[in-house]
Motif scaffolding. Structure first.
Motif, PDB file in Angstrom:
ATOM      1  N   ASP A 107      37.520  30.995  47.317  1.00 37.36           N
ATOM      2  CA  ASP A 107      38.938  31.668  47.182  1.00 37.36           C
ATOM      3  C   ASP A 107      38.713  32.622  48.589  1.00 37.36           C
ATOM      4  O   ASP A 107      37.723  32.570  49.186  1.00 37.36           O
ATOM      5  CB  ASP A 107      38.957  32.464  46.242  1.00 37.36           C
ATOM      6  CG  ASP A 107      40.394  32.938  45.988  1.00 37.36           C
ATOM      7  OD1 ASP A 107      41.234  32.646  46.770  1.00 37.36           O
ATOM      8  OD2 ASP A 107      40.925  33.625  44.767  1.00 37.36           O
ATOM      9  N   VAL A 108      39.907  33.191  48.723  1.00 34.71           N
ATOM     10  CA  VAL A 108      39.729  34.322  49.946  1.00 34.71           C
ATOM     11  C   VAL A 108      38.791  35.242  49.367  1.00 34.71           C
ATOM     12  O   VAL A 108      38.600  35.670  48.374  1.00 34.71           O
ATOM     13  CB  VAL A 108      41.243  34.954  49.938  1.00 34.71           C
ATOM     14  CG1 VAL A 108      41.267  35.951  50.976  1.00 34.71           C
ATOM     15  CG2 VAL A 108      42.249  34.059  50.462  1.00 34.71           C
ATOM     16  N   ALA A 109      38.033  35.564  50.414  1.00 36.67           N
ATOM     17  CA  ALA A 109      36.786  36.523  50.116  1.00 36.67           C
ATOM     18  C   ALA A 109      36.963  37.702  49.509  1.00 36.67           C
ATOM     19  O   ALA A 109      36.476  38.093  48.277  1.00 36.67           O
ATOM     20  CB  ALA A 109      36.169  36.917  51.617  1.00 36.67           C
ATOM     21  N   HIS A 163      32.893  40.353  43.875  1.00 33.29           N
ATOM     22  CA  HIS A 163      31.932  40.848  44.797  1.00 33.29           C
ATOM     23  C   HIS A 163      31.311  42.186  44.494  1.00 33.29           C
ATOM     24  O   HIS A 163      30.195  42.734  45.109  1.00 33.29           O
ATOM     25  CB  HIS A 163      32.344  40.942  46.376  1.00 33.29           C
ATOM     26  CG  HIS A 163      33.751  41.918  46.407  1.00 33.29           C
ATOM     27  ND1 HIS A 163      34.769  41.754  46.197  1.00 33.29           N
ATOM     28  CD2 HIS A 163      33.521  43.163  46.830  1.00 33.29           C
ATOM     29  CE1 HIS A 163      35.640  42.675  46.333  1.00 33.29           C
ATOM     30  NE2 HIS A 163      34.958  43.731  46.805  1.00 33.29           N
ATOM     31  N   SER A 164      31.932  42.853  43.437  1.00 30.93           N
ATOM     32  CA  SER A 164      31.372  44.119  43.107  1.00 30.93           C
ATOM     33  C   SER A 164      31.769  44.572  41.813  1.00 30.93           C
ATOM     34  O   SER A 164      33.062  44.361  41.312  1.00 30.93           O
ATOM     35  CB  SER A 164      32.161  45.236  44.105  1.00 30.93           C
ATOM     36  OG  SER A 164      32.508  46.531  43.442  1.00 30.93           O
ATOM     37  N   VAL A 165      30.857  45.156  41.055  1.00 38.09           N
ATOM     38  CA  VAL A 165      31.231  45.491  39.688  1.00 38.09           C
ATOM     39  C   VAL A 165      32.202  46.668  39.596  1.00 38.09           C
ATOM     40  O   VAL A 165      33.044  46.540  38.654  1.00 38.09           O
ATOM     41  CB  VAL A 165      29.861  45.844  38.910  1.00 38.09           C
ATOM     42  CG1 VAL A 165      30.186  46.068  37.521  1.00 38.09           C
ATOM     43  CG2 VAL A 165      28.920  44.528  38.914  1.00 38.09           C
ATOM     44  N   ASN A 217      21.336  31.214  46.292  1.00 31.80           N
ATOM     45  CA  ASN A 217      21.608  29.836  47.074  1.00 31.80           C
ATOM     46  C   ASN A 217      21.927  29.852  48.339  1.00 31.80           C
ATOM     47  O   ASN A 217      22.434  28.862  49.147  1.00 31.80           O
ATOM     48  CB  ASN A 217      22.559  28.947  46.242  1.00 31.80           C
ATOM     49  CG  ASN A 217      21.616  28.601  44.689  1.00 31.80           C
ATOM     50  OD1 ASN A 217      20.474  28.117  44.943  1.00 31.80           O
ATOM     51  ND2 ASN A 217      22.382  28.748  43.685  1.00 31.80           N
ATOM     52  N   HIS A 218      22.395  31.057  48.809  1.00 32.91           N
ATOM     53  CA  HIS A 218      22.834  31.357  50.004  1.00 32.91           C
ATOM     54  C   HIS A 218      24.192  30.633  50.414  1.00 32.91           C
ATOM     55  O   HIS A 218      24.364  30.268  51.443  1.00 32.91           O
ATOM     56  CB  HIS A 218      21.886  30.960  51.375  1.00 32.91           C
ATOM     57  CG  HIS A 218      20.550  31.692  51.080  1.00 32.91           C
ATOM     58  ND1 HIS A 218      20.500  33.023  51.143  1.00 32.91           N
ATOM     59  CD2 HIS A 218      19.206  31.231  50.677  1.00 32.91           C
ATOM     60  CE1 HIS A 218      19.206  33.412  51.043  1.00 32.91           C
ATOM     61  NE2 HIS A 218      18.642  32.367  50.632  1.00 32.91           N
ATOM     62  N   PHE A 219      25.116  30.598  49.523  1.00 27.40           N
ATOM     63  CA  PHE A 219      26.220  29.927  49.796  1.00 27.40           C
ATOM     64  C   PHE A 219      27.367  31.022  50.675  1.00 27.40           C
ATOM     65  O   PHE A 219      27.073  32.058  50.795  1.00 27.40           O
ATOM     66  CB  PHE A 219      27.166  29.893  48.147  1.00 27.40           C
ATOM     67  CG  PHE A 219      26.642  29.191  47.244  1.00 27.40           C
ATOM     68  CD1 PHE A 219      26.567  27.732  47.511  1.00 27.40           C
ATOM     69  CD2 PHE A 219      26.214  29.444  45.937  1.00 27.40           C
ATOM     70  CE1 PHE A 219      25.926  26.938  46.613  1.00 27.40           C
ATOM     71  CE2 PHE A 219      25.717  28.559  45.121  1.00 27.40           C
ATOM     72  CZ  PHE A 219      25.557  27.399  45.551  1.00 27.40           C
ATOM     73  N   GLU A 220      28.015  30.280  51.615  1.00 30.12           N
ATOM     74  CA  GLU A 220      28.780  30.938  52.489  1.00 30.12           C
ATOM     75  C   GLU A 220      30.197  31.135  51.984  1.00 30.12           C
ATOM     76  O   GLU A 220      31.006  30.418  51.801  1.00 30.12           O
ATOM     77  CB  GLU A 220      28.906  30.262  53.563  1.00 30.12           C
ATOM     78  CG  GLU A 220      27.692  29.852  54.466  1.00 30.12           C
ATOM     79  CD  GLU A 220      28.022  29.145  55.927  1.00 30.12           C
ATOM     80  OE1 GLU A 220      29.150  29.241  56.366  1.00 30.12           O
ATOM     81  OE2 GLU A 220      26.925  28.908  56.527  1.00 30.12           O
ATOM     82  N   LEU A 221      30.049  32.290  51.189  1.00 25.54           N
ATOM     83  CA  LEU A 221      31.092  33.021  50.303  1.00 25.54           C
ATOM     84  C   LEU A 221      32.504  33.445  51.177  1.00 25.54           C
ATOM     85  O   LEU A 221      33.635  33.958  50.634  1.00 25.54           O
ATOM     86  CB  LEU A 221      30.677  33.842  49.457  1.00 25.54           C
ATOM     87  CG  LEU A 221      29.686  33.367  48.407  1.00 25.54           C
ATOM     88  CD1 LEU A 221      29.163  34.383  47.561  1.00 25.54           C
ATOM     89  CD2 LEU A 221      30.251  32.324  47.591  1.00 25.54           C
ATOM     90  N   GLY A 222      32.097  33.814  52.422  1.00 27.87           N
ATOM     91  CA  GLY A 222      33.190  34.189  53.217  1.00 27.87           C
ATOM     92  C   GLY A 222      33.000  35.616  53.669  1.00 27.87           C
ATOM     93  O   GLY A 222      32.133  36.132  53.381  1.00 27.87           O
ATOM     94  N   CYS A 223      34.001  36.117  54.492  1.00 25.49           N
ATOM     95  CA  CYS A 223      33.765  37.719  54.909  1.00 25.49           C
ATOM     96  C   CYS A 223      35.343  38.190  54.585  1.00 25.49           C
ATOM     97  O   CYS A 223      36.426  37.699  54.675  1.00 25.49           O
ATOM     98  CB  CYS A 223      33.716  37.496  56.490  1.00 25.49           C
ATOM     99  SG  CYS A 223      33.476  38.922  57.255  1.00 25.49           S
ATOM    100  N   VAL A 276      30.272  40.745  55.040  1.00 16.99           N
ATOM    101  CA  VAL A 276      30.100  39.388  54.450  1.00 16.99           C
ATOM    102  C   VAL A 276      29.668  39.231  53.048  1.00 16.99           C
ATOM    103  O   VAL A 276      28.881  40.115  52.457  1.00 16.99           O
ATOM    104  CB  VAL A 276      28.989  38.806  55.311  1.00 16.99           C
ATOM    105  CG1 VAL A 276      28.264  37.399  55.137  1.00 16.99           C
ATOM    106  CG2 VAL A 276      29.372  39.014  56.651  1.00 16.99           C
ATOM    107  N   LEU A 277      30.157  38.403  52.319  1.00 17.53           N
ATOM    108  CA  LEU A 277      30.046  38.261  50.874  1.00 17.53           C
ATOM    109  C   LEU A 277      28.600  37.746  50.544  1.00 17.53           C
ATOM    110  O   LEU A 277      28.266  36.701  51.165  1.00 17.53           O
ATOM    111  CB  LEU A 277      31.142  37.299  50.184  1.00 17.53           C
ATOM    112  CG  LEU A 277      32.100  38.126  49.266  1.00 17.53           C
ATOM    113  CD1 LEU A 277      32.813  39.205  49.966  1.00 17.53           C
ATOM    114  CD2 LEU A 277      32.756  37.190  48.455  1.00 17.53           C
ATOM    115  N   GLY A 278      27.855  38.461  49.856  1.00 17.10           N
ATOM    116  CA  GLY A 278      26.397  37.851  49.712  1.00 17.10           C
ATOM    117  C   GLY A 278      26.306  38.101  47.913  1.00 17.10           C
ATOM    118  O   GLY A 278      26.776  37.806  47.098  1.00 17.10           O
TER     119      GLY A 278
END
Length: 273
Positions: free
Chosen positions: A124-126, A131-133, A166-172, A178-180
């Motif tokens: 989805d759009v980042a 990304h945050s609890v 797994n170092h997925f590129e989740l977008g920015c 950067v999503l991690g």
């Protein structure tokens, strides 16, 4: 009669899993995945005080009624059914669905693939990704009128789902982030294991043990539907009540497929136990 849970002979976690199973929820079905409550409201303090009632979410109210203003808006929606809504309800979205489950667990397979397939083949759009609890709590309890999601059991035992191992590129995100890994509350010190440990302690705390039955009434019990649900600001679109709808009586194949699609996309109320 005193039950083992009331005598604290089984944990709150085990009791909730037992109720989910009785209600037909299963790890094998993303559309009817086990549902667990948000138990905390404090995602900003340096230390977590489990003796302070203000640390906790109000378990007697659904996610749509956690603030006075939000509750008022949903009651208003119920009372002024818009012309394009086919049914009277507080919520047109659900607290548990395949996409909610997959979005929480997106950093782990097979949920990564499931999430992408539900999204049409990509992430989805980042800014909309989990990304945050803290920001997810704020969205589901206060800010977003189309978000009333609860949690999945993994929030109480599985630190791995909080890291992007797994170092997925989740977008920015729009602000450049950067999503991690998932951003954790300050009291977790950036450690997923500490988050899980404290979150599980919160679930098993005296406060939650004393109030959990209210949430159980909303999700699995007498406040799930009918007049008690209306009073509790806890009614959902009729299509979500799968066991209350007799699809055999729906003769129009288009309407039937619409209902089934609705349920599979947006979730289903557990069987009443």
């Amino acid at each position: 009669v005193s039950f083992p849970w009331q005598k604290r002979e089984i944990s709150n976690f085990d009791y909730l899993m037992y109720l989910n199973t009785l209600a037909g929820r299963s790890y094998n079905d993303y559309m009817q995945y086990p549902v667990f409550p948000w138990v905390l409201a404090d995602y900003h303090s340096k230390t977590l005080n489990l003796t302070n009632p203000h640390t906790f979410r109000d378990l007697s109210k659904p996610m749509g009624a956690q603030t006075v203003e939000r509750k008022r808006k949903f009651i208003q929606r119920y009372n002024e059914v818009e012309k394009n809504l086919s049914a009277r309800c507080h919520y047109c979205t659900h607290y548990s669905s395949a996409i909610i489950v997959a979005s929480y667990l997106v950093r782990l397979e097979p949920f990564t693939q499931t999430f992408c397939s539900l999204q049409g083949g990509s992430f989805d759009v980042a800014d909309r990704m989990f990304h945050s609890v803290k920001s997810t709590w704020e969205s589901a309890s206060r800010d977003n009128m189309s978000d009333v999601r609860e949690l999945v059991p993994e929030f109480f035992y599985l630190p791995e789902f909080l890291t992007n191992a797994n170092h997925f590129e989740l977008g920015c995100m729009q602000d450049g982030t950067v999503l991690g890994d998932v951003q954790l509350p300050p009291w977790a010190d950036g450690d997923p294991h500490k988050f899980i440990l404290l979150h599980r302690q919160a679930l098993e705390s005296d406060y939650v043990s004393a109030h959990l039955h209210h949430w159980i009434d909303l999700i699995f019990g007498n406040k799930q539907h009918g007049s008690a649900a209306v009073e509790a600001v806890n009614t959902y679109h009729p299509y979500f009540y799968g066991d209350k709808m007799d699809l055999n009586n729906v003769k129009d194949p288009l309407i039937k497929s619409t209902i089934l699609g609705f349920i599979s996309n947006f979730g289903q109320i557990p069987k009443q136990v």
